[in-house]
Scaffold this active site. Structure first.
Site, mmCIF file in Angstrom:
data_model
loop_
_atom_site.group_PDB
_atom_site.id
_atom_site.type_symbol
_atom_site.label_atom_id
_atom_site.label_comp_id
_atom_site.label_asym_id
_atom_site.label_seq_id
_atom_site.Cartn_x
_atom_site.Cartn_y
_atom_site.Cartn_z
ATOM 1 N N SER A 152 1.416 -1.151 0.012
ATOM 2 C CA SER A 152 -0.024 0.116 -0.122
ATOM 3 C C SER A 152 1.058 1.496 0.073
ATOM 4 C CB SER A 152 -0.775 -0.001 1.553
ATOM 5 O OG SER A 152 -2.125 1.193 0.967
ATOM 6 N N HIS A 181 -2.600 -1.309 -3.804
ATOM 7 C CA HIS A 181 -3.393 -1.178 -4.062
ATOM 8 C C HIS A 181 -4.183 0.212 -4.254
ATOM 9 C CE1 HIS A 181 -4.718 -2.110 -0.062
ATOM 10 N NE2 HIS A 181 -3.817 -0.623 0.403
#
Length: 203
Positions: free
Chosen positions: A101, A126
């Protein structure tokens, strides 16, 4: 039982005896930052403060940032990202363990040619989340628009740092997108997979 922050001996130049200082302080003296936990405002404030200090001490010497993080706050991560670009030293980024992330975002944000991963690192991209959206319909709409704006901007930055087309980034981050160290190199998140610290220092 928590063991607290490890302490290591350090002898100041010209001093006959060593003193015990925190491991973090010792790493800072070597211009090494370690993001080894979820990224929140407290961690970001510390990392930003140290980067500003190291910039004032020597604006020409690289700063090395090791990352082993599951990600965290978008706003905290962006504070670190903006500071990386605000100061003069090159930022060497090294993934050890995982960079997921926002951790992967910062890994890719290092100076081109100086972004590394250790062989068994895992990297995950993501789409960003700004948390649960609650409240009145108008508040939900405002928050949803902001989430889309942030998502778009982060995807644009990832496209710049990796060299991937924006459309591919947008497709890939719709779901958790895992890469090995070698796959991250092929994708453009890192420049090289390394074995030894000297390989990063010699970049």
């Amino acid at each position: 039982m928590p063991i607290g922050v490890p302490r290591v001996p350090y002898r100041l130049p010209g001093e006959p005896y060593s003193q015990w200082i925190s491991l973090d302080d010792r790493l800072y003296q070597e211009r090494i930052l370690f993001i080894g936990e979820p990224i929140d405002d407290s961690l970001a404030n510390t990392i930003v403060g140290v980067m500003l200090y190291l910039n004032s001490q020597d604006p020409q010497k690289d700063i090395v940032m090791y990352i082993n993080s599951p990600g965290g706050s978008v706003t905290a991560g962006m504070a670190i990202y903006d500071t990386m670009n605000h100061i003069k030293p090159d930022i060497v980024t090294v993934c050890v363990g995982q960079a997921a992330s926002m951790g992967a975002f910062l890994l890719a944000a290092g100076t081109k040619g100086k972004r590394f991963a250790l062989p068994h690192s895992r990297i995950m991209l993501h789409q960003p989340s700004l948390g649960t959206i609650q409240g009145q319909a108008s508040d939900i709409e405002i928050r949803a628009r902001e989430t889309l704006r942030v998502k778009r901007r982060m995807n644009e930055i990832l496209a710049q740092t990796t060299g991937q087309p924006l459309e591919k980034i947008e497709r890939d981050v719709e779901r958790d997108f895992y890469l090995s160290a070698t796959e991250a190199q092929a994708y453009g998140i890192v420049d090289r997979v390394i074995q030894e610290r000297s390989e990063a220092m010699a970049s």
